[in-house]
Design a protein around this motif. Structure first.
Motif, mmCIF file in Angstrom:
data_model
loop_
_atom_site.group_PDB
_atom_site.id
_atom_site.type_symbol
_atom_site.label_atom_id
_atom_site.label_comp_id
_atom_site.label_asym_id
_atom_site.label_seq_id
_atom_site.Cartn_x
_atom_site.Cartn_y
_atom_site.Cartn_z
ATOM 1 N N GLY A 1 0.797 -1.222 0.000
ATOM 2 C CA GLY A 1 0.000 0.000 0.000
ATOM 3 C C GLY A 1 0.827 1.267 0.000
ATOM 4 N N VAL A 2 2.141 1.173 0.146
ATOM 5 C CA VAL A 2 2.976 2.372 0.133
ATOM 6 C C VAL A 2 3.129 2.889 -1.288
ATOM 7 N N GLY A 3 3.107 1.989 -2.264
ATOM 8 C CA GLY A 3 3.299 2.347 -3.668
ATOM 9 C C GLY A 3 2.320 3.413 -4.114
ATOM 10 N N GLY A 4 1.338 3.043 -4.880
ATOM 11 C CA GLY A 4 0.287 3.925 -5.322
ATOM 12 C C GLY A 4 0.772 5.207 -5.958
ATOM 13 N N LEU A 5 0.031 6.288 -5.733
ATOM 14 C CA LEU A 5 0.364 7.578 -6.323
ATOM 15 C C LEU A 5 1.696 8.120 -5.854
ATOM 16 N N ARG A 6 2.037 7.842 -4.613
ATOM 17 C CA ARG A 6 3.293 8.363 -4.076
ATOM 18 C C ARG A 6 4.484 7.871 -4.888
ATOM 19 N N SER A 7 4.476 6.585 -5.260
ATOM 20 C CA SER A 7 5.600 6.050 -6.021
ATOM 21 C C SER A 7 5.612 6.564 -7.452
ATOM 22 N N VAL A 8 4.447 6.912 -7.979
ATOM 23 C CA VAL A 8 4.381 7.440 -9.342
ATOM 24 C C VAL A 8 5.035 8.808 -9.418
ATOM 25 N N PHE A 9 4.830 9.646 -8.404
ATOM 26 C CA PHE A 9 5.325 11.014 -8.434
ATOM 27 C C PHE A 9 6.647 11.212 -7.703
ATOM 28 N N ALA A 10 7.115 10.207 -6.990
ATOM 29 C CA ALA A 10 8.365 10.339 -6.231
ATOM 30 C C ALA A 10 9.558 10.305 -7.178
ATOM 31 N N SER A 11 10.516 11.197 -6.938
ATOM 32 C CA SER A 11 11.710 11.223 -7.780
ATOM 33 C C SER A 11 12.744 10.220 -7.296
ATOM 34 N N LYS A 12 12.678 9.849 -6.025
ATOM 35 C CA LYS A 12 13.615 8.877 -5.470
ATOM 36 C C LYS A 12 12.851 7.624 -5.070
ATOM 37 N N PRO A 13 13.530 6.461 -5.108
ATOM 38 C CA PRO A 13 12.854 5.233 -4.683
ATOM 39 C C PRO A 13 12.495 5.285 -3.198
ATOM 40 N N SER A 14 11.387 4.648 -2.865
ATOM 41 C CA SER A 14 10.977 4.577 -1.467
ATOM 42 C C SER A 14 11.936 3.683 -0.698
ATOM 43 N N THR A 15 12.299 4.123 0.505
ATOM 44 C CA THR A 15 13.160 3.298 1.348
ATOM 45 C C THR A 15 12.383 2.765 2.547
ATOM 46 N N GLN A 16 11.056 2.939 2.529
ATOM 47 C CA GLN A 16 10.246 2.366 3.594
ATOM 48 C C GLN A 16 10.270 0.855 3.464
ATOM 49 N N GLY A 17 10.265 0.174 4.577
ATOM 50 C CA GLY A 17 10.294 -1.271 4.557
ATOM 51 C C GLY A 17 11.698 -1.833 4.491
ATOM 52 N N ILE A 18 12.703 -0.966 4.613
ATOM 53 C CA ILE A 18 14.096 -1.405 4.601
ATOM 54 C C ILE A 18 14.740 -0.998 5.910
ATOM 55 N N GLU A 19 15.345 -1.971 6.581
ATOM 56 C CA GLU A 19 16.081 -1.692 7.806
ATOM 57 C C GLU A 19 17.504 -2.186 7.641
ATOM 58 N N VAL A 20 18.461 -1.378 8.099
ATOM 59 C CA VAL A 20 19.864 -1.741 7.990
ATOM 60 C C VAL A 20 20.517 -1.571 9.349
ATOM 61 N N ASP A 21 21.215 -2.600 9.785
ATOM 62 C CA ASP A 21 21.973 -2.554 11.029
ATOM 63 C C ASP A 21 23.416 -2.924 10.717
ATOM 64 N N VAL A 22 24.341 -2.391 11.504
ATOM 65 C CA VAL A 22 25.757 -2.707 11.357
ATOM 66 C C VAL A 22 26.195 -3.444 12.619
ATOM 67 N N ASP A 23 26.858 -4.599 12.434
ATOM 68 C CA ASP A 23 27.313 -5.353 13.596
ATOM 69 C C ASP A 23 28.709 -4.902 14.027
ATOM 70 N N ASP A 24 29.258 -5.564 15.029
ATOM 71 C CA ASP A 24 30.574 -5.194 15.569
ATOM 72 C C ASP A 24 31.708 -5.406 14.574
#
Length: 115
Positions: free
Chosen positions: A37-60
């Protein structure tokens, strides 16, 4: 995620997530990246790709651990798509940033019926 430092270079928040989003979307069978449901119109008009739904962690050990949520088009074999997404993300991050990827967890949140 705060700034990520790699070999004296600082990456702003969102850079790694954008690379991950683009890599995942290029995999055949991936309908969208991020919560359903994040896609829709927002993804059509967004100039950058959506980064919602992505989590990044760095380990030791300075390895990245990625979690990504995707929707897949109906008719594609889900384990194959997930495996291709893992490979695409690992390769993109390693080649573009030079940071090892420790793990990539792929969550398939939904199926879309029109490709």
């Amino acid at each position: 995620m705060a700034d990520l430092n790699v070999d004296g270079m600082a990456l702003a928040p969102g850079v790694v997530e954008t690379i991950i989003s683009i890599a995942a979307k290029e995999v055949q069978g991936v309908a969208s990246v991020g919560p359903s449901g994040v896609g829709g119109l927002r993804s059509v008009f967004a100039s950058k790709p959506s980064t919602q739904g992505i989590e990044v962690d760095v380990d030791d050990n300075d390895a990245l651990h990625v979690s990504v949520r995707i929707d897949v088009y109906y008719g594609h074999v889900l384990p194959e798509v997930a495996d291709a997404v893992r490979t695409a993300i690992s390769d993109a991050v390693a080649s573009q940033i030079g940071i090892p990827v420790g793990s990539v967890d792929v969550y398939i949140d939904g199926i879309q019926f029109a490709e």
